[in-house]
Design a protein around this motif. Structure first.
Motif, PDB file in Angstrom:
ATOM      1  N   MET A   1       0.820  -1.204   0.000  1.00  0.00           N
ATOM      2  CA  MET A   1       0.000   0.000   0.000  1.00  0.00           C
ATOM      3  C   MET A   1       0.862   1.266   0.000  1.00  0.00           C
ATOM      4  N   GLY A   2       2.161   1.092   0.014  1.00  0.00           N
ATOM      5  CA  GLY A   2       3.043   2.247  -0.093  1.00  0.00           C
ATOM      6  C   GLY A   2       3.164   3.025   1.192  1.00  0.00           C
ATOM      7  N   GLY A   3       4.215   3.799   1.269  1.00  0.00           N
ATOM      8  CA  GLY A   3       4.397   4.660   2.427  1.00  0.00           C
ATOM      9  C   GLY A   3       4.655   3.865   3.696  1.00  0.00           C
ATOM     10  N   LYS A   4       4.477   4.538   4.807  1.00  0.00           N
ATOM     11  CA  LYS A   4       4.722   3.893   6.084  1.00  0.00           C
ATOM     12  C   LYS A   4       3.588   2.930   6.409  1.00  0.00           C
ATOM     13  N   LEU A   5       3.943   1.757   6.800  1.00  0.00           N
ATOM     14  CA  LEU A   5       2.904   0.797   7.128  1.00  0.00           C
ATOM     15  C   LEU A   5       2.717   0.670   8.642  1.00  0.00           C
ATOM     16  N   THR A   6       3.375   1.579   9.374  1.00  0.00           N
ATOM     17  CA  THR A   6       3.184   1.530  10.811  1.00  0.00           C
ATOM     18  C   THR A   6       1.983   2.387  11.192  1.00  0.00           C
ATOM     19  N   ASN A   7       1.309   1.976  12.237  1.00  0.00           N
ATOM     20  CA  ASN A   7       0.154   2.723  12.688  1.00  0.00           C
ATOM     21  C   ASN A   7       0.574   3.956  13.456  1.00  0.00           C
ATOM     22  N   THR A   8       0.117   5.097  13.016  1.00  0.00           N
ATOM     23  CA  THR A   8       0.404   6.322  13.749  1.00  0.00           C
ATOM     24  C   THR A   8      -0.876   7.144  13.849  1.00  0.00           C
ATOM     25  N   LYS A   9      -0.795   8.141  14.724  1.00  0.00           N
ATOM     26  CA  LYS A   9      -1.943   9.004  14.943  1.00  0.00           C
ATOM     27  C   LYS A   9      -1.914  10.133  13.920  1.00  0.00           C
ATOM     28  N   HIS A  10      -3.013  10.352  13.261  1.00  0.00           N
ATOM     29  CA  HIS A  10      -3.082  11.426  12.273  1.00  0.00           C
ATOM     30  C   HIS A  10      -4.166  12.433  12.644  1.00  0.00           C
ATOM     31  N   THR A  11      -3.881  13.691  12.354  1.00  0.00           N
ATOM     32  CA  THR A  11      -4.872  14.738  12.592  1.00  0.00           C
ATOM     33  C   THR A  11      -5.432  15.204  11.257  1.00  0.00           C
ATOM     34  N   LEU A  12      -6.721  15.014  11.087  1.00  0.00           N
ATOM     35  CA  LEU A  12      -7.388  15.470   9.867  1.00  0.00           C
ATOM     36  C   LEU A  12      -8.313  16.623  10.228  1.00  0.00           C
ATOM     37  N   VAL A  13      -8.282  17.634   9.386  1.00  0.00           N
ATOM     38  CA  VAL A  13      -9.162  18.776   9.619  1.00  0.00           C
ATOM     39  C   VAL A  13     -10.092  18.907   8.417  1.00  0.00           C
ATOM     40  N   ALA A  14     -11.374  18.997   8.714  1.00  0.00           N
ATOM     41  CA  ALA A  14     -12.361  19.067   7.627  1.00  0.00           C
ATOM     42  C   ALA A  14     -13.277  20.262   7.828  1.00  0.00           C
ATOM     43  N   LEU A  15     -13.553  20.920   6.699  1.00  0.00           N
ATOM     44  CA  LEU A  15     -14.542  21.990   6.699  1.00  0.00           C
ATOM     45  C   LEU A  15     -15.814  21.376   6.120  1.00  0.00           C
ATOM     46  N   VAL A  16     -16.885  21.374   6.905  1.00  0.00           N
ATOM     47  CA  VAL A  16     -18.099  20.681   6.466  1.00  0.00           C
ATOM     48  C   VAL A  16     -19.309  21.597   6.563  1.00  0.00           C
ATOM     49  N   GLU A  17     -20.309  21.301   5.753  1.00  0.00           N
ATOM     50  CA  GLU A  17     -21.537  22.099   5.791  1.00  0.00           C
ATOM     51  C   GLU A  17     -22.272  21.832   7.098  1.00  0.00           C
ATOM     52  N   ASP A  18     -22.769  22.904   7.686  1.00  0.00           N
ATOM     53  CA  ASP A  18     -23.511  22.781   8.938  1.00  0.00           C
ATOM     54  C   ASP A  18     -24.982  22.540   8.601  1.00  0.00           C
ATOM     55  N   LYS A  19     -25.285  21.269   8.292  1.00  0.00           N
ATOM     56  CA  LYS A  19     -26.654  20.920   7.888  1.00  0.00           C
ATOM     57  C   LYS A  19     -27.072  19.684   8.670  1.00  0.00           C
ATOM     58  N   PRO A  20     -28.375  19.453   8.808  1.00  0.00           N
ATOM     59  CA  PRO A  20     -28.793  18.251   9.539  1.00  0.00           C
ATOM     60  C   PRO A  20     -28.264  16.992   8.866  1.00  0.00           C
ATOM     61  N   GLY A  21     -27.788  16.078   9.657  1.00  0.00           N
ATOM     62  CA  GLY A  21     -27.391  14.790   9.109  1.00  0.00           C
ATOM     63  C   GLY A  21     -25.949  14.689   8.644  1.00  0.00           C
ATOM     64  N   VAL A  22     -25.229  15.799   8.621  1.00  0.00           N
ATOM     65  CA  VAL A  22     -23.858  15.741   8.092  1.00  0.00           C
ATOM     66  C   VAL A  22     -22.945  14.922   9.008  1.00  0.00           C
ATOM     67  N   LEU A  23     -23.089  15.121  10.305  1.00  0.00           N
ATOM     68  CA  LEU A  23     -22.269  14.352  11.249  1.00  0.00           C
ATOM     69  C   LEU A  23     -22.554  12.853  11.086  1.00  0.00           C
ATOM     70  N   ASN A  24     -23.827  12.547  10.866  1.00  0.00           N
ATOM     71  CA  ASN A  24     -24.224  11.151  10.660  1.00  0.00           C
ATOM     72  C   ASN A  24     -23.546  10.566   9.422  1.00  0.00           C
ATOM     73  N   ARG A  25     -23.485  11.345   8.350  1.00  0.00           N
ATOM     74  CA  ARG A  25     -22.849  10.849   7.126  1.00  0.00           C
ATOM     75  C   ARG A  25     -21.377  10.529   7.390  1.00  0.00           C
ATOM     76  N   ILE A  26     -20.743  11.397   8.160  1.00  0.00           N
ATOM     77  CA  ILE A  26     -19.314  11.229   8.407  1.00  0.00           C
ATOM     78  C   ILE A  26     -19.060  10.022   9.314  1.00  0.00           C
ATOM     79  N   THR A  27     -19.817   9.928  10.393  1.00  0.00           N
ATOM     80  CA  THR A  27     -19.603   8.791  11.303  1.00  0.00           C
ATOM     81  C   THR A  27     -20.022   7.483  10.643  1.00  0.00           C
ATOM     82  N   SER A  28     -21.037   7.551   9.794  1.00  0.00           N
ATOM     83  CA  SER A  28     -21.472   6.351   9.079  1.00  0.00           C
ATOM     84  C   SER A  28     -20.347   5.833   8.178  1.00  0.00           C
ATOM     85  N   LEU A  29     -19.636   6.765   7.569  1.00  0.00           N
ATOM     86  CA  LEU A  29     -18.505   6.398   6.707  1.00  0.00           C
ATOM     87  C   LEU A  29     -17.400   5.707   7.520  1.00  0.00           C
ATOM     88  N   PHE A  30     -17.103   6.263   8.681  1.00  0.00           N
ATOM     89  CA  PHE A  30     -16.070   5.650   9.540  1.00  0.00           C
ATOM     90  C   PHE A  30     -16.460   4.225   9.913  1.00  0.00           C
TER      91      PHE A  30
END
Lengths: 167, 565
Positions: A1-30
């Motif tokens: 899969m390329g790159g580092k194959l060790t598990n590390t902690k990553h910080t992701l920052v997302a700008l998302v629309e403030d609409k009903p259900g958006v948090l659900n879409r994101i957690t559902s994806l996880f």
């Protein structure tokens, strides 16, 4: 899969629309893609109608790249970046309710002072401490306070921004 | 002038060029249906089950390259769409699914026939909407069609509460979209295209893996030029069949679990894989750790999230296949690859996967081949899922672009009949054959009524072996021949067809095959042939699950399964 194959902690920052259900879409994806999320903090951003979300995810670089790309595909996600390797400021807030007796109270207050934390509630058997800082700082204070007995703990999870004027 | 939500929906659909809607009505969509007579240019096809509506819209979409539209009522109507939506999602078919919802004041109160269909369909739609304000409806429909039909296509669901269908507002169909986050990369990055061309020019043993992205992009000419210019042999994913002429000297057929031996051998021995519009599904790759061990990989796909998802990629090119291939064709050199192509020819002779054995039995491979002979490939084949699907993939020669319509990703049995219906409605001038299994056929058999009511002339060929055949094959090969619950008692399909006013014929012997196919072709309407095939016929080759593609089993190679046959 390329790159580092060790598990590390990553910080992701997302700008998302403030609409009903958006948090659900994101957690559902996880959940659906079995992404391992350590914390997720969401609140307002500088843009009206948009929220900024900070996600701490654990995985190898290929897995995290998948998280980022899959998030980016969501229609309500405006922008998402992995800022782990960037120069960033990250903070977390914790409220710690610690057991305190007449004999331990002053020692606790001393520790709290060293960490530049605040006492926000005093009760006969406890003190509630508010601490802000990066994760290490919160963890160290928590480690010291746990000797006295932590009755309750609430952490916000990490929020982060990159340093400098770029956005 | 003010219009109701229902009118706005119909007029917006017309603005989007919709001509056909597949659906079934119910309480929560009555205001919409009540409006249909005002818009005779929208043809509504009344199906018999909402799953049929979704598969039909999917089939329609795959052959017209326009979003297929299906409509269902709230609650059970909406949940019955789910299989069809999931199928379209997995296979990247554009679809707009419209569901009625209970009235806004009772949403969340567990009202009669209420279900949270937007919540349910989050993981199986490209996007979905619950419209609670009629003023948002036109804008939502515009967005839905744009999202469904652009980039990597997929299904979008719009849930419309009953009161929103009845409320009135001024109707203006927006000219512009307000989708700040939705970006589609169409042109590949020039530097990546140069890198890809360099690998292609240097390769000695290259193989293309052609996926459905080529068909979605309608890049047939560019792709043919690409393969021919550098003499690149073409293996296909199941859904990539029909992207390149199946009778071309460079065509290897399907790779994967039931892949043609020479295709699997070529992939496993390649020094370069050029994966185009495909996603390295496990049925195509076999064991990924042992997949194409010596190959460098170029991956061309419009969806950046597919890059590196399953297979390490050296040169990703994110973009629309047609645009990327056009650019690549300028960069690649003419090559011969004589030794490599003759090596592949040698494998083709060594492992004649497509040879149909001489037998008095009624063999499904022979039937599929005869449908090919009778149509000369000038037909669209819609398959079910399982053995019938694999025989259809292997033994029909897909010379016509986009001539195989099959449910590859989700694999829902029962896809064949409603999807064939949608295909025929979308391309009425084409001959459409529905290749079914006797198990799957009964999962959506109710759509025979739709064929008759709407005069849809689909030719149905049931590969009737009295088993859930593919599962039985696995029980035979991997579960010690313990045939648990795979034997089917079947009704008389010819009588059933007759009851639905569709003529049918039963075929038991080899010599009856050609006349039966001729009869079906000559009949102007829908026609059913119930082929009673050899019950325990298997699909070969087969790569046992979890194995490398090089370890394909066929009767001539008993060593792969330890002599079991």
């Amino acid at each position: 899969m390329g790159g580092k194959l060790t598990n590390t902690k990553h910080t992701l920052v997302a700008l998302v629309e403030d609409k009903p259900g958006v948090l659900n879409r994101i957690t559902s994806l996880f959940r659906r893609r079995s992404f391992n999320i350590q914390s997720l903090a969401v609140g307002g951003s500088e843009h009206p109608g948009l929220s900024r979300m900070t996600i701490v995810a654990v995985g190898d670089s290929a897995q995290i790249e998948q998280v980022r790309k899959q998030l980016d595909k969501l229609i309500n996600v405006i922008k998402v970046s992995d800022i782990t390797e960037e120069d960033m400021v990250d903070r977390e807030l914790a409220l710690i309710k610690v057991k305190a007796t007449a004999s331990t109270r002053s020692e606790i207050m001393q520790i709290v002072g060293i960490f530049r934390a605040n006492i926000v509630d005093v009760a006969p058997g406890s003190l509630t401490v508010e601490v802000t800082g990066d994760e290490d700082k919160v963890n160290s204070l928590l480690g010291l306070l746990s000797d006295f007995g932590v009755k309750e703990l609430s952490r916000t999870g990490r929020i982060a921004l990159t340093r400098g004027s770029s956005s | 002038m003010k219009k109701t939500g229902a009118q706005i929906l119909c007029e917006s659909l017309i603005k989007e060029g919709v001509e056909v809607i597949f659906g079934i009505l119910g309480g929560a969509v009555l205001p919409i249906y009540d409006t249909f007579p005002q818009y005779p240019q929208l043809r509504h096809i009344l199906v018999r089950h909402e799953q049929g509506a979704a598969h039909a819209a999917d089939g329609y979409a795959r052959v017209t390259h326009k979003a297929g539209v299906c409509i269902a009522t709230s609650g059970p109507g909406a949940t019955n769409l789910v299989t069809g939506i999931a199928c379209a999602y997995m296979d990247s078919a554009p679809m707009v699914a419209i569901t009625g919802q209970v009235a806004t004041p009772v949403i969340g109160k567990d009202a009669f026939q209420e279900t949270d269909i937007t919540g349910i369909t989050i993981p199986i739609t490209k996007h979905n909407y619950l419209v609670t304000d009629v003023a948002e409806l036109a804008k939502t429909i515009k967005e839905a069609f744009h999202i469904a039909q652009t980039g990597r296509p997929g299904p979008v669901l719009i849930d419309i509460p009953r009161d929103v269908q009845q409320e009135q507002t001024d109707f203006v169909y927006p000219d512009k979209l307000d989708l700040p986050s939705y970006k589609v990369v169409s042109r590949g990055h020039p530097a990546q295209i140069k890198k890809a061309a360099k690998l292609i020019n240097e390769a000695e043993q290259p193989v293309i893996i052609a996926g459905r992205g080529i068909i979605i992009s309608q890049a047939y000419d560019e792709f043919k030029k690409f393969a021919e210019k550098a003499q690149l042999p073409v293996a296909h994913t199941l859904l990539g069949l029909g992207s390149f002429p199946g009778n071309h000297i460079l065509d290897l057929g399907m790779l994967g679990m039931h892949g043609i031996a020479c295709a699997n051998m070529a992939v496993q021995n390649a020094d370069l894989l050029i994966a185009i519009g495909m996603r390295f599904d496990d049925r195509a790759t076999g064991n990924t750790r042992e997949f194409a061990p010596n190959a460098r990989v170029i991956h061309i796909d419009i969806d950046p999230a597919e890059i590196g998802k399953n297979i390490l990629t050296e040169v990703p090119v994110v973009g629309d296949v047609k645009s990327v291939l056009t650019a690549l064709n300028e960069e690649i050199e003419r090559r011969e690859h004589g030794d490599w192509l003759s090596q592949i020819e040698q494998w083709r002779h060594e492992y004649p996967s497509l040879e149909i054995r001489q037998s008095d039995e009624l063999l499904p491979q022979y039937i599929i081949h005869q449908i090919y002979e009778a149509t000369q490939g000038d037909a669209l084949l819609v398959t079910g899922v399982g053995q019938n699907q694999m025989w259809a993939a292997q033994h029909f020669v897909y010379t016509k672009p986009n001539s195989l319509i099959s449910a590859g990703g989700l694999g829902p049995m029962g896809f064949e009949l409603p999807a064939a219906m949608g295909v025929k409605v979308g391309r009425p001038e084409e001959v459409v054959w529905c290749v079914a299994g006797d198990g799957g056929f009964q999962m959506t058999i109710q759509e025979l009524a739709t064929l008759t009511q709407e005069n849809i002339a689909v030719k149905i060929a049931i590969m009737n072996n009295g088993y859930l055949g593919m599962v039985r094959q696995w029980q035979e090969l991997f579960y010690g021949r313990r045939y648990v619950d795979t034997k089917l008692w079947n009704p008389d399909f010819v009588k059933i067809a007759e009851a639905y006013d569709i003529p049918g014929i039963r075929v038991k012997r080899r010599e009856e095959v050609i006349p039966a196919i001729q009869k079906a072709m000559e009949y102007p309407g829908a026609f059913l042939i119930d082929f009673l095939i050899e019950p325990e016929e298997n699909v070969y080759p087969i790569v046992p699950p979890g194995e490398s593609l090089a370890r394909f089993f066929e009767p001539s190679r008993p060593e792969v399964l330890g002599g079991k046959l």
